[in-house]
Structures are given as structure tokens and as C-alpha cells.
Design a protein around this motif. Structure first.
Motif, PDB file in Angstrom:
ATOM      1  N   ALA A 357     -19.684  19.206 -14.396  1.00 21.33           N
ATOM      2  CA  ALA A 357     -20.020  18.898 -13.004  1.00 21.33           C
ATOM      3  C   ALA A 357     -21.378  18.235 -12.870  1.00 21.33           C
ATOM      4  CB  ALA A 357     -19.980  20.177 -12.163  1.00 21.33           C
ATOM      5  N   GLY A 358     -22.321  18.567 -13.761  1.00 22.18           N
ATOM      6  CA  GLY A 358     -23.653  17.977 -13.682  1.00 22.18           C
ATOM      7  C   GLY A 358     -24.689  18.891 -14.299  1.00 22.18           C
ATOM      8  N   SER A 359     -25.945  18.523 -14.148  1.00 19.59           N
ATOM      9  CA  SER A 359     -27.050  19.275 -14.728  1.00 19.59           C
ATOM     10  C   SER A 359     -28.188  19.396 -13.727  1.00 19.59           C
ATOM     11  CB  SER A 359     -27.593  18.579 -15.983  1.00 19.59           C
ATOM     12  OG  SER A 359     -26.626  18.492 -16.989  1.00 19.59           O
ATOM     13  N   PHE A 360     -28.963  20.458 -13.893  1.00 18.65           N
ATOM     14  CA  PHE A 360     -30.249  20.566 -13.215  1.00 18.65           C
ATOM     15  C   PHE A 360     -31.330  20.297 -14.248  1.00 18.65           C
ATOM     16  CE2 PHE A 360     -34.130  22.861 -12.201  1.00 18.65           C
ATOM     17  CZ  PHE A 360     -34.396  22.375 -10.931  1.00 18.65           C
ATOM     18  N   VAL A 361     -32.290  19.433 -13.885  1.00 20.84           N
ATOM     19  CA  VAL A 361     -33.371  19.072 -14.801  1.00 20.84           C
ATOM     20  C   VAL A 361     -34.699  19.126 -14.055  1.00 20.84           C
ATOM     21  CG1 VAL A 361     -34.274  17.357 -16.412  1.00 20.84           C
ATOM     22  CG2 VAL A 361     -31.794  17.525 -16.041  1.00 20.84           C
ATOM     23  N   ASN A 362     -35.666  19.837 -14.612  1.00 20.61           N
ATOM     24  CA  ASN A 362     -37.021  19.831 -14.058  1.00 20.61           C
ATOM     25  C   ASN A 362     -37.966  19.183 -15.046  1.00 20.61           C
ATOM     26  OD1 ASN A 362     -39.256  20.771 -12.201  1.00 20.61           O
ATOM     27  ND2 ASN A 362     -39.874  21.826 -14.085  1.00 20.61           N
ATOM     28  N   THR A 363     -38.594  18.087 -14.615  1.00 21.97           N
ATOM     29  CA  THR A 363     -39.677  17.490 -15.391  1.00 21.97           C
ATOM     30  C   THR A 363     -40.941  18.290 -15.111  1.00 21.97           C
ATOM     31  OG1 THR A 363     -38.680  15.300 -15.228  1.00 21.97           O
ATOM     32  CG2 THR A 363     -41.010  15.397 -15.809  1.00 21.97           C
ATOM     33  N   PRO A 364     -41.643  18.768 -16.134  1.00 30.43           N
ATOM     34  CA  PRO A 364     -42.826  19.609 -15.903  1.00 30.43           C
ATOM     35  C   PRO A 364     -43.897  18.895 -15.086  1.00 30.43           C
ATOM     36  CG  PRO A 364     -42.148  19.696 -18.205  1.00 30.43           C
ATOM     37  CD  PRO A 364     -41.358  18.593 -17.565  1.00 30.43           C
ATOM     38  N   HIS A 365     -44.681  19.688 -14.396  1.00 29.46           N
ATOM     39  CA  HIS A 365     -45.816  19.145 -13.638  1.00 29.46           C
ATOM     40  C   HIS A 365     -47.121  19.342 -14.391  1.00 29.46           C
ATOM     41  CE1 HIS A 365     -43.919  18.537  -9.492  1.00 29.46           C
ATOM     42  NE2 HIS A 365     -42.933  18.774 -10.334  1.00 29.46           N
ATOM     43  N   GLN A 366     -47.320  20.515 -14.995  1.00 27.02           N
ATOM     44  CA  GLN A 366     -48.473  20.786 -15.846  1.00 27.02           C
ATOM     45  C   GLN A 366     -49.790  20.395 -15.191  1.00 27.02           C
ATOM     46  OE1 GLN A 366     -48.687  22.491 -18.433  1.00 27.02           O
ATOM     47  NE2 GLN A 366     -46.660  22.613 -19.329  1.00 27.02           N
ATOM     48  N   HIS A 367     -50.028  20.926 -14.014  1.00 27.39           N
ATOM     49  CA  HIS A 367     -51.281  20.686 -13.320  1.00 27.39           C
ATOM     50  C   HIS A 367     -51.893  22.039 -13.004  1.00 27.39           C
ATOM     51  CE1 HIS A 367     -54.172  18.620 -10.754  1.00 27.39           C
ATOM     52  NE2 HIS A 367     -53.636  17.478 -11.072  1.00 27.39           N
ATOM     53  N   ARG A 368     -53.127  22.046 -12.567  1.00 36.32           N
ATOM     54  CA  ARG A 368     -53.750  23.311 -12.186  1.00 36.32           C
ATOM     55  C   ARG A 368     -53.168  23.777 -10.859  1.00 36.32           C
ATOM     56  NH1 ARG A 368     -59.493  20.842 -13.286  1.00 36.32           N
ATOM     57  NH2 ARG A 368     -59.623  21.015 -15.544  1.00 36.32           N
ATOM     58  N   HIS A 369     -52.634  24.993 -10.857  1.00 35.80           N
ATOM     59  CA  HIS A 369     -52.090  25.560  -9.635  1.00 35.80           C
ATOM     60  C   HIS A 369     -52.583  26.987  -9.464  1.00 35.80           C
ATOM     61  CE1 HIS A 369     -48.996  22.574 -10.886  1.00 35.80           C
ATOM     62  NE2 HIS A 369     -48.956  22.333  -9.598  1.00 35.80           N
ATOM     63  N   ARG A 370     -52.664  27.399  -8.214  1.00 35.98           N
ATOM     64  CA  ARG A 370     -52.808  28.829  -7.976  1.00 35.98           C
ATOM     65  C   ARG A 370     -51.493  29.491  -8.352  1.00 35.98           C
ATOM     66  NH1 ARG A 370     -55.168  26.691  -3.200  1.00 35.98           N
ATOM     67  NH2 ARG A 370     -53.236  27.119  -2.053  1.00 35.98           N
ATOM     68  N   LYS A 371     -51.551  30.756  -8.730  1.00 30.72           N
ATOM     69  CA  LYS A 371     -50.365  31.446  -9.236  1.00 30.72           C
ATOM     70  C   LYS A 371     -49.209  31.349  -8.265  1.00 30.72           C
ATOM     71  CE  LYS A 371     -48.837  35.844 -11.205  1.00 30.72           C
ATOM     72  NZ  LYS A 371     -49.225  37.233 -11.557  1.00 30.72           N
ATOM     73  N   GLU A 372     -49.495  31.506  -6.968  1.00 31.12           N
ATOM     74  CA  GLU A 372     -48.421  31.492  -5.980  1.00 31.12           C
ATOM     75  C   GLU A 372     -47.831  30.094  -5.786  1.00 31.12           C
ATOM     76  OE1 GLU A 372     -52.405  31.315  -3.705  1.00 31.12           O
ATOM     77  OE2 GLU A 372     -51.537  32.325  -5.457  1.00 31.12           O
ATOM     78  N   GLU A 373     -48.564  29.049  -6.201  1.00 32.08           N
ATOM     79  CA  GLU A 373     -48.069  27.679  -6.057  1.00 32.08           C
ATOM     80  C   GLU A 373     -47.244  27.230  -7.254  1.00 32.08           C
ATOM     81  OE1 GLU A 373     -51.839  25.817  -5.665  1.00 32.08           O
ATOM     82  OE2 GLU A 373     -51.697  25.626  -3.495  1.00 32.08           O
ATOM     83  N   ASN A 374     -47.339  27.963  -8.353  1.00 31.11           N
ATOM     84  CA  ASN A 374     -46.697  27.521  -9.581  1.00 31.11           C
ATOM     85  C   ASN A 374     -45.207  27.803  -9.586  1.00 31.11           C
ATOM     86  OD1 ASN A 374     -47.287  26.208 -12.078  1.00 31.11           O
ATOM     87  ND2 ASN A 374     -46.794  28.116 -13.133  1.00 31.11           N
ATOM     88  N   LYS A 375     -44.754  28.678  -8.698  1.00 35.84           N
ATOM     89  CA  LYS A 375     -43.350  29.042  -8.650  1.00 35.84           C
ATOM     90  C   LYS A 375     -42.575  28.046  -7.800  1.00 35.84           C
ATOM     91  CE  LYS A 375     -40.683  32.504 -10.101  1.00 35.84           C
ATOM     92  NZ  LYS A 375     -40.677  33.025 -11.479  1.00 35.84           N
ATOM     93  N   VAL A 376     -41.494  27.536  -8.339  1.00 34.79           N
ATOM     94  CA  VAL A 376     -40.634  26.598  -7.616  1.00 34.79           C
ATOM     95  C   VAL A 376     -39.319  27.293  -7.290  1.00 34.79           C
ATOM     96  CG1 VAL A 376     -39.321  24.451  -7.771  1.00 34.79           C
ATOM     97  CG2 VAL A 376     -41.625  24.571  -8.724  1.00 34.79           C
ATOM     98  N   LYS A 377     -38.852  27.089  -6.078  1.00 34.77           N
ATOM     99  CA  LYS A 377     -37.529  27.557  -5.678  1.00 34.77           C
ATOM    100  C   LYS A 377     -36.784  26.384  -5.086  1.00 34.77           C
ATOM    101  CE  LYS A 377     -35.085  31.262  -3.245  1.00 34.77           C
ATOM    102  NZ  LYS A 377     -35.239  32.497  -2.430  1.00 34.77           N
ATOM    103  N   THR A 378     -35.633  26.054  -5.644  1.00 31.28           N
ATOM    104  CA  THR A 378     -34.906  24.871  -5.217  1.00 31.28           C
ATOM    105  C   THR A 378     -33.408  25.102  -5.374  1.00 31.28           C
ATOM    106  OG1 THR A 378     -34.775  22.463  -5.469  1.00 31.28           O
ATOM    107  CG2 THR A 378     -35.051  23.751  -7.490  1.00 31.28           C
ATOM    108  N   ARG A 379     -32.633  24.047  -5.269  1.00 30.75           N
ATOM    109  CA  ARG A 379     -31.179  24.156  -5.421  1.00 30.75           C
ATOM    110  C   ARG A 379     -30.630  22.886  -6.036  1.00 30.75           C
ATOM    111  NH1 ARG A 379     -28.332  23.205   0.533  1.00 30.75           N
ATOM    112  NH2 ARG A 379     -29.195  21.119   0.893  1.00 30.75           N
ATOM    113  N   LEU A 380     -29.394  22.978  -6.502  1.00 33.99           N
ATOM    114  CA  LEU A 380     -28.678  21.847  -7.072  1.00 33.99           C
ATOM    115  C   LEU A 380     -27.367  21.690  -6.338  1.00 33.99           C
ATOM    116  CD1 LEU A 380     -28.166  19.721  -9.378  1.00 33.99           C
ATOM    117  CD2 LEU A 380     -27.154  21.610 -10.691  1.00 33.99           C
ATOM    118  N   CYS A 381     -27.080  20.479  -5.868  1.00 29.83           N
ATOM    119  CA  CYS A 381     -25.838  20.197  -5.135  1.00 29.83           C
ATOM    120  C   CYS A 381     -24.998  19.204  -5.937  1.00 29.83           C
ATOM    121  CB  CYS A 381     -26.149  19.622  -3.756  1.00 29.83           C
ATOM    122  SG  CYS A 381     -27.098  20.740  -2.691  1.00 29.83           S
TER     123      CYS A 381
END
Length: 423
Positions: A357-381
């Protein structure tokens, strides 16, 4: 060409930083331009001003950025001018194993497959077909999910952004560096000149998507159309531009060269006999996934379809969409998982098979983040109308969905699965 001062917004480093800033939503007043419906228009404006700047600095009003046509048979490798160490377009932070004539892998998961050239080309072409004509049937599926003021970032990217855009980024970056610099991580991607050729082809995809079928259309949502971005132009002046003003390349003074499109007829084909697909649907998975689940190994779940036996007219008006929701991970990880329907990992499903059906792919960001900003929540359609037709499952009450982790194993969790419809 005269070197520009370090603080001139037109110089190479500053142009690279433009992308870096907008890929992380830091500081807070910047718009995140990945994993949402701004991906295509923002990058089009980014290319436009970079092209204007280069034309101004070189004194060539006719200057045009090239596009890396990785979707064509002759373009499925790093262009030679970018691979030449004597060229100003060369970047040493690229994967040494992926130099010409090594073929790009649209399904890249951090390791190189043992495919023949013919197999790799076949998979790439079928991925392109699927992302355009199966997973890209509606504005939401192709362009990405809505992202309005006050929304959380990363609501969900469109089909081509997710794959092959993200895969080509990672495939090009240097795997010997911890962050896959330069192309393999967004904070550094702009430091590699090939990012502009890569995104010129992505921009071309948007134009092709609307050209190839009249059903493919942009959003008519005013929140999308009226959204504005700030860029420095060729005179180093700060200007404001809107989404609605970049919907056609002709309005910006350019068009793309017509080249052969070999994936137009590359529709994936079923790997399993329809009898085996029927057997898969009649069986419960050995371990029904309990969501949320961390993807440490393949997980399967049976999913009831909300509407069965739709007419051809209903299928044309609304695409049946499989949604993998509540995808959570830390943004600095390379994440990839595959989604297959009415099959399991043991069936050896590949991107060339209809059951994929397909794939989910995340390209890293690797930047300075606060801990609460480093978490990503998303979806795949993922559009599954054509998939179910091809495997003979369009009249079934439910589907068996299997998620197979490929990269970032144990570093991503999934909140659930559901089926909805998209116009």
C-alpha cells in the motif's frame, strides 16, 4: 561572480539556512513546511527566488535551475556534473556508494537491496505510479493534510513528499556521518547544491499531477490560498508572497521541459493469487496488534471497512483511504515502515506488488530542540481503492493490514488504523 558578504541573504549559506529554519518551526513564528499542505507551494517559492538570485548575480536573465529527473530511465542516478569533484556543484558529503552509475532507490531504508538494475527500475516506476495515481488521487492525499493557525505541526504529508522525496534525500546523504549529512537531514540539506535540482523535480511533479488528469486539482480552501511566506528576492529585499500566486509555473515565468514519463503505465500487479488473498482475509493474524504499539517487529490487524460494494461513480467521487494514525517518534531519527494489505511479511511483498500500500518515511531533522519539541506526531494516508480492485478485495467486509518496520526499528509507535474517504 563576486563573493557576497556573510550577512547577505542571497549568499549560499544563507540560502541553505532558509530551508533549515522552515523545516523545524524554530523560532515559533516560522511555518513548518514539511508534512502538511504547504510543502509544494513553499518549496516552489524557495526555488523561484533562488533562481532569480542566481540569475541576478551571474548577470544572466535567462538562467534556469535544472531539474534532476530521477523518475526517468536516464535520470535514475546522481547527475554526472554533481558527481565531478572539480565541479562547484560537487558535495563531498554524499554517499560514496551511490555515485554513478548506481541507481537511486525510491524505497531506500538505509541499506542497498540486492536487485538487478531492471528490478530497481521496475520498483521505482511502480512506486511513482502508485504515489501519483493511487495514493495521490485527491488534494489531501497528494498535497498533504491541512495545517492551520493553532494546529500542531506535521499533520501529515502528501504522497510524493513522503515517497520518493524523503527517500531520495536519505539515499543521497552520506551514511558514514551520524546524521546522513548533507542531504539526509533537513537542517543540512540546503548545503548540497543538488537539493535545488531534486526539488525542481518535486516541483515538476506538482505540475504533472494537475496536467495528467483533470481530476487532480489544488485545494480551494482560503486558509491555504491566502497563506503568505517571506523571502528575500534577487535585490536582497524582503518580499511577501502567497500560495494563490504560485499555483501555475507560467505565472512565475517558467515551464518544465517535456520528457518521457516511463511510469505512466507502470501499475503495480498482485503478487499473491486471488485465492490466497481470500485465504488471508478469512484468517485472523497470529497476534492481533493492540494499539498503540511500538514497531519493534511486524504487526498485523484486521480492519472493518465502513462501506462495501461501492459503485464506480462512488469510487470516482471518493477515494477509500487507509489511515495510519498517531505515528509518534523523535524527529532526529530516520524512520521507515511499510504498509501491506491482505499479505504478511512472509509473503515477500515488494513495492512492485499491488499488496504494497505504501510507506511512511521520516527524513531526520537533527537540529537543537527542546525536549517537548523533539517529539513528532503525524499520520499516513494511503489510497486503497485501486489496490483492493487489483487484489480482488473490493467487495470484502474487511482487510488485513500489516505494518513492517524497516528503519528506526523500536523508535516509532503507531496509535491505530482506520478507513475513511477523501474527495
Amino acid at each position: 561572480m563576486k563573493a557576497l558578504p556573510a550577512d547577505d541573504p542571497r549568499n549560499f549559506v544563507q540560502q541553505a539556512n532558509v530551508h533549515c529554519v522552515h523545516c523545524d518551526s524554530i523560532p515559533d513564528n516560522y511555518i513548518q513546511v514539511h508534512q502538511n499542505w504547504f510543502f509544494f507551494p513553499w518549496h516552489r517559492w524557495y526555488l523561484y527566488f533562488n533562481e532569480r538570485i542566481l540569475g541576478k548575480l551571474t548577470g544572466d536573465d535567462s538562467f534556469a535551475l535544472p531539474f534532476w529527473n530521477w523518475d526517468s530511465l536516464g535520470g535514475m542516478m546522481l547527475p554526472s556534473i554533481y558527481a565531478d569533484p572539480t565541479s562547484p556543484l560537487y558535495d563531498k558529503l554524499r554517499d560514496a556508494k551511490h555515485q554513478p552509475p548506481f541507481l537511486v532507490d525510491f524505497d531506500y531504508n538505509g541499506t542497498d537491496p540486492n536487485f538487478t538494475a531492471a528490478q530497481q527500475i521496475d520498483h521505482n516506476l511502480k512506486i511513482m505510479y502508485r504515489q501519483f495515481f493511487c495514493n495521490g488521487k485527491t488534494p489531501m492525499l497528494f498535497l498533504g493534510s491541512a495545517y492551520r493557525g493553532g494546529d500542531q505541526t506535521n499533520p501529515g504529508g502528501g504522497s510524493v513528499e513522503n515517497m520518493p522525496h524523503n527517500n531520495v534525500h536519505t539515499w543521497t546523504g552520506d551514511r558514514t556521518h551520524p546524521n546522513f549529512e548533507d542531504m539526509g537531514t533537513f537542517y543540512a540539506a540546503g548545503r548540497d547544491p543538488i537539493v535545488f535540482a531534486h526539488h525542481a523535480n518535486i516541483d515538476r511533479m506538482w505540475s504533472l499531477w494537475k496536467k495528467l488528469t483533470r481530476k487532480h486539482r489544488d485545494f480551494n480552501d482560503s486558509d491555504w490560498l491566502k497563506t503568505s511566506f517571506l523571502f528575500h528576492d534577487e535585490n536582497a529585499d524582503l518580499v511577501r508572497v502567497t500560495v494563490k500566486d504560485c499555483l501555475k509555473t507560467q505565472w512565475l515565468g517558467y515551464t518544465y521541459q517535456d520528457v518521457k514519463i516511463p511510469w505512466l503505465e507502470a501499475r503495480p500487479t498482485p503478487k499473491l493469487a486471488k485465492a490466497k488473498n481470500a485465504a488471508s482475509r478469512s484468517l485472523k493474524p497470529t497476534a492481533e496488534a493492540q494499539f498503540p504499539v511500538t514497531l519493534e517487529s511486524p504487526v498485523s490487524a484486521t480492519l472493518k471497512r465502513p462501506k462495501v460494494g461501492r459503485s464506480r461513480k462512488e469510487k470516482e467521487e471518493e477515494e477509500e483511504v487507509l489511515i495510519v494514525e498517531g505515528i509518534e517518534f523523535e524527529r532526529d531519527h530516520f524512520i521507515k515502515f511499510d504498509v501491506i494489505v491482505n499479505a504478511t511479511e512472509s509473503d515477500g511483498i515488494t513495492p512492485g506488488d499491488s499488496e504494497f500500500a505504501g510507506s511512511f518515511v521520516n527524513t531526520p531533522h537533527q537540529h537543537r530542540h527542546r525536549k517537548e519539541e523533539n517529539k513528532v506526531k503525524t499520520r499516513l494516508c494511503l489510497g486503497i481503492t485501486d489496490l483492493l480492485e487489483d487484489i480482488g478485495g473490493e467487495d470484502d467486509d474487511g482487510v488485513l493490514v500489516t505494518i513492517v518496520p524497516k528503519a528506526g526499528i523500536g523508535k516509532v509507535s503507531v496509535g491505530g488504523l482506520r478507513i475513511d474517504f477523501s474527495k
